[in-house]
Design a protein around this motif. Structure first.
Motif, PDB file in Angstrom:
ATOM      1  N   PRO A 274       0.836  -1.220   0.000  1.00  0.00           N
ATOM      2  CA  PRO A 274       0.000   0.000   0.000  1.00  0.00           C
ATOM      3  C   PRO A 274       0.864   1.261   0.000  1.00  0.00           C
ATOM      4  O   PRO A 274       1.860   1.353   0.734  1.00  0.00           O
ATOM      5  CB  PRO A 274      -0.821  -0.138   1.291  1.00  0.00           C
ATOM      6  N   HIS A 275       0.471   2.215  -0.818  1.00  0.00           N
ATOM      7  CA  HIS A 275       1.275   3.419  -0.994  1.00  0.00           C
ATOM      8  C   HIS A 275       1.316   4.297   0.258  1.00  0.00           C
ATOM      9  O   HIS A 275       2.359   4.870   0.587  1.00  0.00           O
ATOM     10  CB  HIS A 275       0.741   4.231  -2.180  1.00  0.00           C
ATOM     11  N   GLY A 276       0.178   4.407   0.947  1.00  0.00           N
ATOM     12  CA  GLY A 276       0.138   5.286   2.123  1.00  0.00           C
ATOM     13  C   GLY A 276       1.126   4.869   3.201  1.00  0.00           C
ATOM     14  O   GLY A 276       1.997   5.663   3.603  1.00  0.00           O
TER      15      GLY A 276
ATOM     16  N   VAL B  82       8.279  13.064  -6.041  1.00  0.00           N
ATOM     17  CA  VAL B  82       8.804  12.325  -7.189  1.00  0.00           C
ATOM     18  C   VAL B  82       8.695  10.822  -6.950  1.00  0.00           C
ATOM     19  O   VAL B  82       8.330  10.057  -7.850  1.00  0.00           O
ATOM     20  CB  VAL B  82      10.258  12.747  -7.466  1.00  0.00           C
ATOM     21  N   ILE B  83       8.985  10.369  -5.729  1.00  0.00           N
ATOM     22  CA  ILE B  83       8.845   8.935  -5.426  1.00  0.00           C
ATOM     23  C   ILE B  83       7.400   8.499  -5.585  1.00  0.00           C
ATOM     24  O   ILE B  83       7.106   7.421  -6.125  1.00  0.00           O
ATOM     25  CB  ILE B  83       9.364   8.654  -4.000  1.00  0.00           C
ATOM     26  N   LYS B  84       6.468   9.324  -5.118  1.00  0.00           N
ATOM     27  CA  LYS B  84       5.046   8.986  -5.274  1.00  0.00           C
ATOM     28  C   LYS B  84       4.656   8.932  -6.750  1.00  0.00           C
ATOM     29  O   LYS B  84       3.864   8.078  -7.171  1.00  0.00           O
ATOM     30  CB  LYS B  84       4.191  10.016  -4.540  1.00  0.00           C
TER      31      LYS B  84
ATOM     32  N   ASP C 218      -4.989   3.685  -9.336  1.00  0.00           N
ATOM     33  CA  ASP C 218      -6.376   3.412  -8.967  1.00  0.00           C
ATOM     34  C   ASP C 218      -6.464   2.585  -7.686  1.00  0.00           C
ATOM     35  O   ASP C 218      -7.310   2.848  -6.832  1.00  0.00           O
ATOM     36  CB  ASP C 218      -7.087   2.685 -10.109  1.00  0.00           C
ATOM     37  N   ARG C 219      -5.592   1.588  -7.557  1.00  0.00           N
ATOM     38  CA  ARG C 219      -5.607   0.733  -6.371  1.00  0.00           C
ATOM     39  C   ARG C 219      -4.819   1.318  -5.222  1.00  0.00           C
ATOM     40  O   ARG C 219      -4.928   0.852  -4.087  1.00  0.00           O
ATOM     41  CB  ARG C 219      -5.048  -0.650  -6.718  1.00  0.00           C
ATOM     42  N   ASN C 220      -3.966   2.311  -5.512  1.00  0.00           N
ATOM     43  CA  ASN C 220      -3.087   2.915  -4.498  1.00  0.00           C
ATOM     44  C   ASN C 220      -2.192   1.861  -3.865  1.00  0.00           C
ATOM     45  O   ASN C 220      -1.922   1.880  -2.666  1.00  0.00           O
ATOM     46  CB  ASN C 220      -3.914   3.626  -3.423  1.00  0.00           C
TER      47      ASN C 220
END
Length: 411
Positions: free
Chosen positions: A201-203, A221-223, A246-248
């Protein structure tokens, strides 16, 4: 004045008259980057809670970009979606190309291009998706990796062996052998995660990064690398998807910075395993390599360790591959680490080498028949509990004198 009865101190006189030499400054991009990494590593180790607030200017340094380009050129990867190759960059002029990229980064105009999706075959007959970035994005990611690696290396745990400088799969094999043989943790959980790289998960991942990095430009930039669209060629059509955005979730396999991000997120599981007391309660030690792990436990704790591992992975938003996850209780001291890709054969080879005796050690001359008999008698039997398939790793119990110096704990 010299002491009474003694001659002059020639050593002090020689030191006084010797010309002072200035420290040699780094001359090549590689030396300059190494000096920068040494400074970042020392700062990260000296202050574990320090957040680095000025890193983007270091990513944009021309020596860092030159070293990143050199590493990417040495790896010689395939071109990305724009089709640009290293030969085309050479024809254009490498110095000119790097300077143009540096000006783009400093002006804040840099935006990553879409990834090129390719499929590579897996050993089980399936296919693994790879996201190939353009050479331009690959160089920028490598530059960021050169800056971030010494910072996060100070935080990664000693039992993480994948994609780290100075560590490899053989060290993980030695560590597993040390636990199972010397400390009798003979119940081994062999676990595999389902699509680990595409499930992060990105968060929470960005929180892991921002715990050390306070540079807003680098974080954004990493995000953008994590949420980059993917282009896939299907026969005569081109399909562009934004699945990660879309899925993060997910970090693209094939990007230079992806292994570091994967290690950072897996660190959360290892910290939870220790801080919640599972290691002490179960006497269970985790050995991690990339997205695979082995848990070496005391007899009777294997099933509990497996259930506890499943619960922690669920809380982290990850899924366990049940078809490849099982635990085994070995009747004799064993060395096993099949979870590492392509390391099962390395473990078997290492065990056989140790049984024969390493070169340079006084293990005695053995005939072919005696070595075969030694290997036959040193192979233990294993019991498989609750596994949907037979145990696919080799267990070799060897005496202390036969192991020699090959197997030693790395921590």
């Amino acid at each position: 004045m010299p002491a009474e009865g003694r001659g002059p101190d020639l050593r002090q006189a020689r030191e006084a008259t010797r010309p002072r030499r200035l420290a040699k400054s780094p001359s090549t991009p590689h030396e300059k980057v190494r000096k920068l990494q040494t400074s970042l590593d020392a700062k990260a180790k000296a202050e574990p809670a320090f957040r680095f607030y000025s890193l983007w200017d270091k990513v944009c340094r021309i020596d860092v970009l030159e070293e990143a380009y050199r590493v990417c050129r040495r790896n010689d990867g395939a071109p990305g979606c724009d089709g640009m190759t290293f030969d085309q960059i050479t024809a254009h002029g490498e110095d000119r190309w790097l300077e143009e990229l540096r000006q783009e980064l400093r002006a804040g105009e840099y935006q990553p291009r879409p990834l090129l999706r390719v499929w590579i075959p897996k050993s089980n007959g399936g296919q693994r998706p790879l996201g190939i970035p353009c050479i331009r994005d690959r160089v920028v990611e490598m530059a960021a990796l050169l800056v971030l690696t010494p910072i996060f290396e100070a935080d990664l745990l000693h039992n993480q062996y994948g994609f780290r400088p100075g560590l490899d799969a053989k060290m993980a094999v030695r560590q597993a052998f040390w636990h199972t043989s010397d400390h009798r943790r003979t119940e081994v959980v062999d676990a595999d995660l389902s699509d680990y790289f595409t499930s992060i998960p990105h968060g929470p991942l960005m929180r892991c990064v921002s715990r050390r990095v306070a540079d807003g430009t680098l974080l954004s930039v990493i995000k953008s690398w994590l949420t980059a669209p993917v282009i896939e060629h299907e026969q005569r059509t081109i399909r562009c998807t934004t699945e990660a955005k879309d899925r993060n979730r997910g970090t693209p396999q094939g990007s230079p910075i992806s292994p570091l991000l994967a290690n950072l997120y897996f660190r959360r599981f290892l910290l939870a395993w220790e801080r919640f007391g599972h290691r002490e309660r179960l006497d269970a030690y985790v050995i991690n390599y990339a997205d695979d792990l082995v848990i070496c436990c005391r007899p009777g704790n294997g099933s509990v360790a497996l259930a506890t591992m499943r619960q922690l992975m669920t809380r982290l938003g990850l899924a366990v591959n049940e078809a490849k996850t099982h635990w085994c209780a070995c009747r004799r001291r064993v060395s096993t680490f099949s979870a590492i890709p392509s390391v099962g054969s390395t473990a078997r080879m290492a065990c056989l080498i140790s049984a024969r005796g390493l070169p340079g050690r006084r293990s005695g001359a053995c005939s072919k028949g005696s070595m075969t008999q030694q290997r036959r008698t040193s192979m233990p039997r294993a019991q498989n509990y609750g596994s949907p398939r037979s145990v696919d790793f080799c267990a070799a119990g060897l005496s202390t004198s036969a192991r020699g110096r090959f197997f030693r704990p790395t921590s």
